[in-house]
Design a protein around this motif. Structure first.
Motif, PDB file in Angstrom:
ATOM      1  N   SER B  35     -60.102  63.826  29.794  1.00  0.00           N
ATOM      2  CA  SER B  35     -59.491  64.405  28.742  1.00  0.00           C
ATOM      3  C   SER B  35     -60.368  65.040  27.779  1.00  0.00           C
ATOM      4  O   SER B  35     -60.078  66.217  27.254  1.00  0.00           O
ATOM      5  N   GLU B  36     -61.563  64.421  27.460  1.00  0.00           N
ATOM      6  CA  GLU B  36     -62.125  64.705  26.377  1.00  0.00           C
ATOM      7  C   GLU B  36     -63.093  65.924  26.720  1.00  0.00           C
ATOM      8  O   GLU B  36     -63.361  66.841  26.131  1.00  0.00           O
ATOM      9  N   ALA B  37     -63.467  65.817  27.812  1.00  0.00           N
ATOM     10  CA  ALA B  37     -64.366  67.033  28.769  1.00  0.00           C
ATOM     11  C   ALA B  37     -63.383  68.192  28.670  1.00  0.00           C
ATOM     12  O   ALA B  37     -63.830  69.311  28.255  1.00  0.00           O
ATOM     13  N   THR B  38     -62.192  68.113  29.215  1.00  0.00           N
ATOM     14  CA  THR B  38     -61.184  69.334  29.097  1.00  0.00           C
ATOM     15  C   THR B  38     -61.289  69.668  27.716  1.00  0.00           C
ATOM     16  O   THR B  38     -61.190  71.230  27.433  1.00  0.00           O
ATOM     17  N   ALA B  39     -60.776  69.107  26.873  1.00  0.00           N
ATOM     18  CA  ALA B  39     -60.478  69.429  25.356  1.00  0.00           C
ATOM     19  C   ALA B  39     -61.974  70.244  24.940  1.00  0.00           C
ATOM     20  O   ALA B  39     -62.027  71.216  24.114  1.00  0.00           O
ATOM     21  N   LYS B  40     -63.035  69.631  25.140  1.00  0.00           N
ATOM     22  CA  LYS B  40     -64.245  70.241  24.799  1.00  0.00           C
ATOM     23  C   LYS B  40     -64.448  71.507  25.241  1.00  0.00           C
ATOM     24  O   LYS B  40     -64.863  72.617  24.593  1.00  0.00           O
ATOM     25  N   ASN B  42     -62.224  73.541  26.284  1.00  0.00           N
ATOM     26  CA  ASN B  42     -61.110  74.413  25.572  1.00  0.00           C
ATOM     27  C   ASN B  42     -61.397  74.855  24.351  1.00  0.00           C
ATOM     28  O   ASN B  42     -61.267  76.016  23.823  1.00  0.00           O
ATOM     29  N   ALA B  43     -62.147  74.083  23.454  1.00  0.00           N
ATOM     30  CA  ALA B  43     -62.445  74.242  22.057  1.00  0.00           C
ATOM     31  C   ALA B  43     -63.647  75.260  22.154  1.00  0.00           C
ATOM     32  O   ALA B  43     -63.657  76.102  21.181  1.00  0.00           O
ATOM     33  N   GLN B  44     -64.645  74.921  23.166  1.00  0.00           N
ATOM     34  CA  GLN B  44     -65.698  75.975  22.864  1.00  0.00           C
ATOM     35  C   GLN B  44     -65.732  77.196  23.639  1.00  0.00           C
ATOM     36  O   GLN B  44     -66.333  78.210  23.225  1.00  0.00           O
ATOM     37  N   GLU B  45     -65.097  77.114  24.792  1.00  0.00           N
ATOM     38  CA  GLU B  45     -65.302  78.354  25.454  1.00  0.00           C
ATOM     39  C   GLU B  45     -63.987  79.037  26.037  1.00  0.00           C
ATOM     40  O   GLU B  45     -64.032  79.793  27.150  1.00  0.00           O
ATOM     41  N   ASN B  46     -62.911  78.840  25.398  1.00  0.00           N
ATOM     42  CA  ASN B  46     -61.656  79.136  25.761  1.00  0.00           C
ATOM     43  C   ASN B  46     -61.340  80.814  25.882  1.00  0.00           C
ATOM     44  O   ASN B  46     -60.243  81.208  26.396  1.00  0.00           O
ATOM     45  N   GLN B  47     -62.257  81.416  25.298  1.00  0.00           N
ATOM     46  CA  GLN B  47     -62.156  82.643  25.271  1.00  0.00           C
ATOM     47  C   GLN B  47     -62.856  83.683  26.485  1.00  0.00           C
ATOM     48  O   GLN B  47     -62.739  84.652  26.554  1.00  0.00           O
ATOM     49  N   ALA B  48     -63.604  82.570  27.072  1.00  0.00           N
ATOM     50  CA  ALA B  48     -64.434  83.239  28.306  1.00  0.00           C
ATOM     51  C   ALA B  48     -63.457  83.507  29.491  1.00  0.00           C
ATOM     52  O   ALA B  48     -63.025  82.154  29.813  1.00  0.00           O
ATOM     53  N   GLU B  49     -63.505  84.815  29.916  1.00  0.00           N
ATOM     54  CA  GLU B  49     -62.562  84.921  31.197  1.00  0.00           C
ATOM     55  C   GLU B  49     -63.602  84.621  32.342  1.00  0.00           C
ATOM     56  O   GLU B  49     -64.633  85.258  32.333  1.00  0.00           O
ATOM     57  N   VAL B  50     -63.169  83.752  33.242  1.00  0.00           N
ATOM     58  CA  VAL B  50     -64.237  83.586  34.507  1.00  0.00           C
ATOM     59  C   VAL B  50     -63.376  83.758  35.746  1.00  0.00           C
ATOM     60  O   VAL B  50     -62.294  83.619  35.680  1.00  0.00           O
ATOM     61  N   PHE B 134     -58.911  81.960  31.938  1.00  0.00           N
ATOM     62  CA  PHE B 134     -59.834  81.358  31.243  1.00  0.00           C
ATOM     63  C   PHE B 134     -60.415  80.146  31.565  1.00  0.00           C
ATOM     64  O   PHE B 134     -60.063  79.462  32.405  1.00  0.00           O
ATOM     65  N   LEU B 135     -61.731  79.962  31.087  1.00  0.00           N
ATOM     66  CA  LEU B 135     -62.633  78.891  31.464  1.00  0.00           C
ATOM     67  C   LEU B 135     -61.670  77.460  31.658  1.00  0.00           C
ATOM     68  O   LEU B 135     -61.668  76.676  32.501  1.00  0.00           O
ATOM     69  N   GLY B 136     -60.954  77.453  30.383  1.00  0.00           N
ATOM     70  CA  GLY B 136     -60.183  76.112  30.125  1.00  0.00           C
ATOM     71  C   GLY B 136     -59.276  75.736  31.053  1.00  0.00           C
ATOM     72  O   GLY B 136     -58.988  74.774  31.572  1.00  0.00           O
TER      73      GLY B 136
END
Lengths: 122, 194
Positions: B35-40, B42-50, B134-136
């Motif tokens: 859960s923490e890894a996913t939240a991290k 989402n918080a850091q790179e959620n703008q990146a479309e991959v 998005f990456l998240g």
């Protein structure tokens, strides 16, 4: 006359890569198929000199398609293509009657050497 | 050791596939709360479309494999695979999708090969699934099914950098529940036996 080749692979990028290599080296790509069923069907229609056949495909895999093609034409020449880990599948394809094999990721030279061997050119 | 060998082999295969050197810039295996890894992420790179390729590796010690790169990098990877001038592929199309699918398939197969040849752990990849989001969201889908059964998971993470074209891509390897113990057991038994 240029050798007539049918490419069967579910990945459009692999079909395009193979087509680029073969056409640039004087071979004629007479058709493409994206699964084993299409491969068998197109073999019946087009009667190519050689088929390149991916092993892992949806619907009907390359080994089943190879078996059906050889049942129709025992002289069919089919080169199977597989990713690096699939040794068991590769051995099975050779046992069934594949003329040669190519392992992904492949080099242009390896593709041409397999094709030339099957055409008796190398 | 298994992580290092897997990542090295995946890097070699990627370099061969795109005919350009792929440098490993990060290579680590760690336990994390999912859960923490996913939240991290989402918080850091959620703008990146991959665009990513997910593969389930089934067998003695099943695991999930994810390869992804940002959308502009995927266009470059497509040109590199096709040995065309970089910049010719300008938009997402079936060849970009297929490129990422094949890179995931071939890299995952290379990892399987390490497991099989070096550790005698038999595994077979399932057909890859391509994801474009998005990456998240991609990461959340990747961990789904493993996170439901436990909070803490072992993740192997590696990043590659293709210097010449400034392309960054990442792989994650995530053992299914129980597989990490199986891998440890097999490796320990095998290493002790040598």
């Amino acid at each position: 006359m240029a050798g007539r080749i049918l490419i069967v692979d579910d990945a459009p990028i692999i079909r395009l890569m193979l087509k680029d290599i073969l056409v640039a080296n004087g071979y004629e790509v007479v058709g493409e198929g994206s699964d084993g069923n299409e491969g068998v069907q197109k073999y019946k229609e087009l009667k190519p000199d050689v088929v390149t056949m991916d092993i892992t495909m949806p619907e009907k895999d390359g080994i089943q398609a190879l078996e059906e093609i050889l049942a129709m034409d025992e002289d069919a020449k089919v080169i199977v293509i597989t990713a690096i880990d699939q040794r068991e599948a590769l051995m099975e394809a050779i046992r069934v009657g594949a003329a040669d094999y190519i392992i992904k990721p492949f080099e242009t030279d390896r593709v041409l050497s397999a094709i030339r061997k099957v055409f008796g050119e190398g | 050791m298994i992580a290092q060998l897997s990542v090295d082999r995946a890097s070699q295969v990627l370099s061969k596939l795109i005919r350009s050197g792929a440098r490993i810039t990060l290579e680590r295996a760690y336990m994390t709360d999912i859960s923490e890894a996913t939240a991290k992420i989402n918080a850091q790179e959620n703008q990146a479309e991959v665009i990513g390729s997910m593969v389930d590796m089934m067998g003695d010690a099943p695991f999930k494999f994810l390869f992804y790169a940002d959308a502009p990098s995927c266009l470059i990877l497509t040109d590199l695979i096709l040995q065309r001038e970089v910049g010719l592929t300008k938009e997402f199309n079936i060849y970009v999708r297929s490129t990422i699918q094949e890179i995931g398939n071939i890299m995952a197969s290379a990892v399987c090969n390490v497991f099989a040849s070096d550790f005698e752990i038999a595994m077979k990849p399932t057909p890859p699934k391509v994801v474009h989001d998005f990456l998240g969201t991609v990461f959340q889908e990747f961990v789904m099914g493993t996170a439901a059964e436990r909070d803490e998971v072992m993740i192997i993470e590696s990043r590659f950098y293709i210097v010449r074209y400034d392309v960054k891509c990442t792989i994650y390897i995530l053992p299914f529940p129980g597989s990490d113990k199986t891998i440890n057991y097999i490796c320990n038994t095998r290493l002790k036996g040598e």
